[in-house]
Design an enzyme around this catalytic site. Sequence first.
Site, short mmCIF file in Angstrom:
data_model
loop_
_atom_site.label_atom_id
_atom_site.label_comp_id
_atom_site.label_asym_id
_atom_site.label_seq_id
_atom_site.Cartn_x
_atom_site.Cartn_y
_atom_site.Cartn_z
N GLU A 121 0.83 -1.22 0.00
CA GLU A 121 0.00 0.00 0.00
C GLU A 121 0.86 1.27 0.00
OE1 GLU A 121 -2.72 1.41 -0.40
OE2 GLU A 121 -3.71 2.23 1.38
N THR A 154 -3.85 9.94 -3.45
CA THR A 154 -3.72 9.87 -1.98
C THR A 154 -2.45 10.57 -1.50
OG1 THR A 154 -4.85 7.75 -2.01
CG2 THR A 154 -3.68 8.29 0.01
N1 HSE Z 1 -6.00 7.74 6.04
C1 HSE Z 1 -5.59 7.92 4.69
C2 HSE Z 1 -5.71 9.39 4.32
C3 HSE Z 1 -6.42 7.08 3.78
O1 HSE Z 1 -6.74 9.99 4.62
O2 HSE Z 1 -4.80 9.93 3.71
C4 HSE Z 1 -6.06 7.20 2.35
O3 HSE Z 1 -6.71 6.23 1.61
#
Ligand code: HSE
Length: 311
Positions: free
Chosen positions: A133, A186
Site C-alpha cells: 500500500e 492519496t
Molecule cells: N487515512 C488515509 C488518508 C487514507 O486519509 O490519507 C487514504 O486512503
Amino acid sequence: MASGLKVTAPLSISNINCGFDALGASLSLISDQIIGRRMNSPGVKINTITGEGKHLVSTDPYQNTAGVAILRFLEFLNIRTEGVELEIHKKVKCGSGLGSSAASACGAVVLANALFGHPLQNRELFPLAILGEYVASQAFHADNVAPCLFGGIMLVRDTRSLSIHRLHIPDNLLITIVLPELQIITSEARKMLKPDVHLKQMVRQSANLGSFVLALERNDYELLSASLQDHVIEPQRAHLIPGFYEIKEAAFKAGVTGCGISGSGPSLFAFSRNTSIAEEAGLAMQRVLKKHKVESRVMVARIDSEGTVLH
Ligand code: HSE
C-alpha cells in the site's frame, strides 16, 4: 491464464471522520478480483489489468501495490527461484478513496500465500500488504489494509507494532457511498495536510474517537452521530470535492447518522440504519454533485466481516 487461484478483496472506507489513519471499515462490495499462479522465474509478472481505471495502474510490479506486496512476500520467505504471475480486475478505480490500492495489496498477499501452500498466517501477511500500500500513499498507514484483509470495522492503534483491534458492528448499519467522477491522488492529498494540530482540535477529535468506539459497542446511534465529526482533516480537504458542505447538508436532510469524506476522497460515505434513508441520501448527495457538474455513482453497502477471500 489457464489455471490458477482467485481472490476477491473488498472496498473499504477509512478515517470515518474522527479517526484519521486509525479507523477503517470493510464494505460488502468487491474492489479487486485477482487471479494468480506460480511461475518458474523469480519476481512478479502482471499480465493484465482490466476494469475501472485500468490505465491508472501500472503493470510494472515495482509501481503496483499488488506487485510490491508479493515481492515483499517472496523476499520475506526467501523464495528466489519462483515467482507469481497475476491478472488483476478492478471494479473501482484507484484514487477513489475506497481503498482500491489496499485491496490490490491484500488480494495479492492472500493469493501468493495460498499459491505457496499457506506458509504464513493472515496476521503475518498484514505488514506485507502495508508495504504494498505504501506505493500508493507514500506513507505507512493501515486504515484500509486492516479492514480489507480482516473484514469488519478496525481500529489501528499503532502501525509499527501492528496493534489493531476489531470494533463492534452496530445493528442494522448501512453505508451509502457516493463516488464522484473525480480522482484524488492519496499521496498528494496527504502532502497538503498541515503537520500540526491545535490543542483544541486534538481534544475534540480524540474525545470523538473514544465516543465513536463506545457508540458502536452500545448500538447508540445518537452518540454515533455526535461522534462522527472531523475537526482536523475535513476542513483541509473539503475544497477537493465541489459542493462538499452542500452535499453533507443534503445527506443530513435525508436523515443520515453521519457523513464525511472516505479516506482522502473523492468518495463520500454516510451512515444510516434504514434502507430508504440510505438510498434517499445517496440520491440527494448525487443531485448536489450534479448541480456542480460532477457525475457520480451511488452504492449502498453493509459492513463485510470476511475481508479478503480466497475462492
Ligand atoms: N487515512 C488515509 C488518508 C487514507 O486519509 O490519507 C487514504 O486512503
